[in-house]
Design a protein around this motif. Structure first.
Motif, PDB file in Angstrom:
ATOM      1  N   GLN A 210       3.909 -12.763 -12.634  1.00 29.65           N
ATOM      2  CA  GLN A 210       4.127 -12.006 -11.403  1.00 29.65           C
ATOM      3  C   GLN A 210       4.783 -12.882 -10.348  1.00 29.65           C
ATOM      4  O   GLN A 210       4.430 -14.037 -10.167  1.00 29.65           O
ATOM      5  N   ASP A 211       5.754 -12.317  -9.668  1.00 28.85           N
ATOM      6  CA  ASP A 211       6.385 -12.996  -8.544  1.00 28.85           C
ATOM      7  C   ASP A 211       6.124 -12.191  -7.285  1.00 28.85           C
ATOM      8  O   ASP A 211       5.786 -11.010  -7.328  1.00 28.85           O
TER       9      ASP A 211
ATOM     10  N   ILE B  20       3.748 -12.216  -4.940  1.00 32.21           N
ATOM     11  CA  ILE B  20       2.396 -11.668  -4.811  1.00 32.21           C
ATOM     12  C   ILE B  20       2.176 -11.188  -3.384  1.00 32.21           C
ATOM     13  O   ILE B  20       2.403 -11.921  -2.427  1.00 32.21           O
ATOM     14  N   CYS B  21       1.725  -9.947  -3.255  1.00 26.22           N
ATOM     15  CA  CYS B  21       1.453  -9.397  -1.931  1.00 26.22           C
ATOM     16  C   CYS B  21      -0.011  -9.598  -1.535  1.00 26.22           C
ATOM     17  O   CYS B  21      -0.305  -9.962  -0.398  1.00 26.22           O
TER      18      CYS B  21
ATOM     19  N   PHE C   1       3.223  -2.908  -4.973  1.00 28.81           N
ATOM     20  CA  PHE C   1       3.381  -4.357  -4.841  1.00 28.81           C
ATOM     21  C   PHE C   1       2.509  -5.059  -5.883  1.00 28.81           C
ATOM     22  O   PHE C   1       1.642  -4.439  -6.517  1.00 28.81           O
ATOM     23  N   SER C   2       2.760  -6.342  -6.063  1.00 23.93           N
ATOM     24  CA  SER C   2       1.997  -7.144  -7.026  1.00 23.93           C
ATOM     25  C   SER C   2       0.761  -7.740  -6.374  1.00 23.93           C
ATOM     26  O   SER C   2       0.768  -8.088  -5.190  1.00 23.93           O
TER      27      SER C   2
ATOM     28  N   GLU D 195      -2.841 -10.399  -7.357  1.00 24.83           N
ATOM     29  CA  GLU D 195      -3.502 -11.300  -8.287  1.00 24.83           C
ATOM     30  C   GLU D 195      -5.009 -11.256  -8.043  1.00 24.83           C
ATOM     31  O   GLU D 195      -5.455 -10.969  -6.926  1.00 24.83           O
TER      32      GLU D 195
ATOM     33  N   TYR E  16      -5.371  -9.697 -19.335  1.00 21.58           N
ATOM     34  CA  TYR E  16      -4.478  -9.577 -18.165  1.00 21.58           C
ATOM     35  C   TYR E  16      -4.137 -10.975 -17.620  1.00 21.58           C
ATOM     36  O   TYR E  16      -4.497 -11.324 -16.501  1.00 21.58           O
TER      37      TYR E  16
ATOM     38  N   ASP F 127      -1.500 -12.391 -16.493  1.00 23.83           N
ATOM     39  CA  ASP F 127      -0.618 -12.513 -15.332  1.00 23.83           C
ATOM     40  C   ASP F 127      -1.288 -12.064 -14.032  1.00 23.83           C
ATOM     41  O   ASP F 127      -0.745 -12.289 -12.952  1.00 23.83           O
ATOM     42  N   ILE F 128      -2.439 -11.421 -14.175  1.00 25.16           N
ATOM     43  CA  ILE F 128      -3.118 -10.893 -12.998  1.00 25.16           C
ATOM     44  C   ILE F 128      -4.424 -11.631 -12.708  1.00 25.16           C
ATOM     45  O   ILE F 128      -4.677 -12.041 -11.574  1.00 25.16           O
TER      46      ILE F 128
END
Length: 321
Positions: free
Chosen positions: A2-3, A5-6, A34-35, A37, A60, A62-63
Motif C-alpha cells: 500500500q502507498d 496511507i491515509c 483511501f488506504s 494500515e 492481509y 499489506d494491511i
C-alpha cells in the motif's frame, strides 16, 4: 504494497484471544476510498492472541502489520503506543481501538476522515459508542462520564471533567511525530489513564468534533481478573493517585504549551472518590489520604455530598421503576 496511507489504525492487545478477531474484522470491513494500515502490538500475551494475529497478518500482509513482543513492555514501564506505534504510523490520520473493543459501522473511517478533510480547525473527530460485556450483550451503564453534547469540544470543556468520548471512537490528525507538535515525553511520566493525556495533548492543537452517530463498541467486563481494561481495574482504588496526577498534569501542560488549564473540577471529583472509598471500603483504605484531600482540595466535601445524593436518587428511581 500500500502507498499513500491515509489512516493508521493503532490496536494494542494483551490476552485478548476472545476478542481480537472481532476487532480486526471490524477494521477490515471498513469501506473507504483511501488506504489504511492496521498496526497491531501484542504485549507478550500468554494466550493464543499472537497466533490469531499471525493468521490475520499472513492473510492481509499489506494491511496488518504486527509487533509481537516476547517480553511484556507495560510491566517495564514502557508506553507501548508512544514507543512502538506512533513512530511507525504512516497515515495522515490515526485511529485508535484496543484489542477487546471493536467498530460497528463499515463507514466509520470514511465519515470521520471526510469530516476532518472538510473542517481543518478540528484536530480530531469522535462519535457515540455502545457498551458491551464479554458476551456482546449491550450494557446500559455509564462507564466513565463522557461528554454528551453533539458539537465542538474544546480545552474549556475538558476542564469540566467529561471526556469527548471513549478512545475507540477517535480519529485524529497524525501530529504525533511532527516537529514542534510531537507527543511530549513529560506526559508519559504522569501516571494517569492514557486517553486523558491523549485528549489533552490534542486539544492543545485544536478542537475535537463529536458526531451524533454510534460507530464503535467499548467492552466493559465486570468480571474481576478478566482480560479487558475494565475488568483489570475493577476494585482498583486510584482516586488519590489520580488526584495527585491531575495536579502534575496541570504543571506539565503549562510548561509544554504555555497555556493555563484548570483541572479543579476533575481534582475535586478524584478527591471525593478518596473519601467515598474510605467510607465504603474501610479495610485497606487510607484515612490519611482522605484527610489530605479534604484539607487541600476545595469542593471535596460538596462533591462527596453530590455523589451521595445522586446514589440515593438512583436507588429511589430504581424502586419506583
Amino acid at each position: 504494497m500500500q502507498d499513500n496511507i491515509c489512516v493508521s489504525i493503532i490496536c494494542n492487545t494483551y490476552n485478548h484471544e476472545k476478542y481480537i478477531a472481532h476487532a480486526l474484522e471490524s477494521f477490515l470491513m471498513q469501506k473507504t476510498d483511501f488506504s489504511f494500515e492496521i498496526l497491531v502490538h501484542d504485549d507478550a500475551s500468554t494466550d493464543s492472541t499472537p497466533d490469531i494475529i499471525k493468521t490475520y497478518a499472513e492473510k492481509y500482509p499489506d494491511i496488518i502489520k504486527p509487533i509481537l513482543q516476547t517480553e511484556n513492555q507495560f510491566s517495564k514501564g514502557i508506553n507501548v503506543t508512544q514507543v512502538f506505534q506512533y513512530s511507525r504510523a504512516k497515515g495522515k490520520y490515526i485511529a485508535f481501538c484496543e484489542g477487546d473493543d471493536y467498530w460497528i459501522d463499515s463507514n466509520k473511517l470514511q465519515f470521520q476522515v471526510d469530516w476532518l478533510e472538510q473542517h481543518p480547525q478540528d484536530i480530531g473527530c469522535v462519535h457515540k459508542y455502545i457498551v458491551v460485556d464479554e458476551d456482546e450483550n449491550i450494557q446500559n451503564i455509564k462507564t466513565f462520564g463522557y461528554y454528551e453534547k453533539e458539537e465542538r469540544y474544546t480545552l474549556k470543556d475538558f476542564e469540566e471533567k467529561e471526556l469527548p468520548s471513549q478512545l475507540a471512537s477517535l480519529v485524529c490528525r497524525n501530529i504525533f511525530r511532527n516537529q514542534g507538535e510531537s507527543y511530549p515525553e513529560s506526559f508519559n511520566a504522569v501516571d494517569i489513564q492514557g486517553d486523558i493525556k491523549i485528549y489533552l495533548y490534542l486539544l492543545a492543537h485544536g478542537s475535537i468534533y463529536r458526531l451524533p452517530q454510534t460507530y464503535s463498541a467499548y467492552r466493559f467486563v465486570r468480571k474481576v481478573g478478566g482480560n479487558s481494561w475494565s475488568s483489570r481495574n475493577i476494585g482498583a482504588r486510584k482516586g488519590y493517585q489520580n488526584w495527585m496526577a491531575y495536579q502534575e498534569l496541570e504543571k506539565v501542560f503549562r510548561k509544554e504549551y504555555g497555556i493555563e488549564v484548570s483541572l479543579k473540577k476533575r481534582r475535586a471529583a478524584m478527591a471525593a472518590e478518596v473519601v467515598i472509598d474510605c467510607l465504603y471500603h474501610r479495610k485497606g483504605a487510607s484515612w490519611s489520604h482522605a484527610w489530605e484531600v479534604i484539607t487541600k482540595q476545595d469542593d471535596c466535601l460538596s462533591m462527596v455530598a453530590k455523589i451521595a445524593i445522586n446514589k440515593i436518587n438512583r436507588k429511589i428511581k430504581g424502586k419506583i421503576d
